[in-house]
Structures are given as structure tokens and as C-alpha cells.
Scaffold this motif. Structure first.
Motif, short mmCIF file in Angstrom:
data_model
loop_
_atom_site.label_atom_id
_atom_site.label_comp_id
_atom_site.label_asym_id
_atom_site.label_seq_id
_atom_site.Cartn_x
_atom_site.Cartn_y
_atom_site.Cartn_z
N ALA A 188 13.82 -16.95 37.81
CA ALA A 188 13.82 -18.28 37.20
C ALA A 188 15.24 -18.83 37.14
O ALA A 188 16.20 -18.07 37.18
CB ALA A 188 13.23 -18.20 35.80
N ASP B 147 14.18 -23.87 34.58
CA ASP B 147 12.85 -23.46 34.12
C ASP B 147 12.87 -23.22 32.61
O ASP B 147 11.88 -23.44 31.92
CB ASP B 147 12.42 -22.17 34.82
CG ASP B 147 12.36 -22.35 36.32
OD1 ASP B 147 11.66 -23.28 36.78
OD2 ASP B 147 13.02 -21.58 37.04
N LEU C 189 8.28 -18.12 30.40
CA LEU C 189 8.25 -18.36 31.85
C LEU C 189 6.86 -18.23 32.42
O LEU C 189 6.54 -18.79 33.46
CB LEU C 189 9.22 -17.41 32.57
CG LEU C 189 10.70 -17.68 32.30
CD1 LEU C 189 11.55 -16.62 32.97
CD2 LEU C 189 11.12 -19.07 32.76
#
Length: 121
Positions: A2, A47, A119
């Protein structure tokens, strides 16, 4: 993997986060103040933002509020971090739109769990 933006003014915490995020294979960058944070978030579209509450220039609360007010940043998840992990602070952060809240000093396992949870959303 990420893209994570760390907004943290304390170097010792930033170094620990750098170690953890590098070890877990995430791409990441750091800002040491709240000034310019929103422009950086708009430019890089991370993210996840690991956001300290107490920052020079602009508070983490103000930053999360501005992220949530921008329709173009809906997908950006925010994990707020504070040294004063009181219930009141946690409620305020979540009410302003944070996706999670963690008290410092945090256990690495707890932080990794929160990052993975956010996430996965």
C-alpha cells in the motif's frame, strides 16, 4: 503493498513507523508538520494516512475534517495517533471521520493489526 503517508512530528515515532512499514513492504513517505498535508494527500492519493493528532501548524483533527469534506478523497483511509489516548479524543477523531484511532506508545502488533484492518476495507 500500500501507499501510506505518515504525518508525524516526533522523529523517534517516525523512525519506528518507517521500520515497520518498510519491513511490511509498504511504500511510504513522511511529513513532519500539518502544513501542506492536504495538498500532499490530494497529489499522492495514499491508501492510508497515519495521522498524529498534535502537529505543528495544523492539527490532525483539522486535517481529517478537511479530507472528509473533499469528495475526491473518499477512498483515503485515516488512522489517527495520539499520545493522549483518552476516550474523548478517540470519539472526537472518529466523529470527524477517522477510520481508526490508536494511542501512543502503541504495540507494533496492535498497529499492524489496525493497518491491515483499514487496508482490507
Amino acid at each position: 503493498m500500500a501507499d501510506i503517508l505518515v504525518i508525524e512530528d516526533e522523529d523517534n515515532i517516525a523512525v519506528a513507523l518507517d521500520f515497520l512499514l518498510t519491513r511490511d513492504g509498504h511504500r511510504h513517505a513522511r511529513l513532519a508538520t500539518g502544513g501542506g498535508a492536504l495538498d500532499r494527500i490530494r497529489d499522492s492519493r495514499p491508501d492510508l494516512v497515519l495521522l498524529d493528532v498534535m502537529l505543528p501548524d495544523v492539527s490532525g483533527y483539522q486535517i481529517v475534517q478537511e479530507i472528509r469534506a473533499d469528495p475526491g478523497l473518499q477512498g483515503v483511509r485515516v488512522l489517527m495517533m495520539t499520545a493522549r489516548g483518552s476516550v474523548v479524543e478517540r470519539r472526537k477523531g472518529l466523529a470527524l471521520g477517522a477510520d481508526g484511532f490508536i494511542a501512543k506508545p502503541f504495540e507494533l502488533a496492535e498497529l499492524r493489526g489496525e493497518i491491515a484492518r483499514l487496508l482490507a476495507r
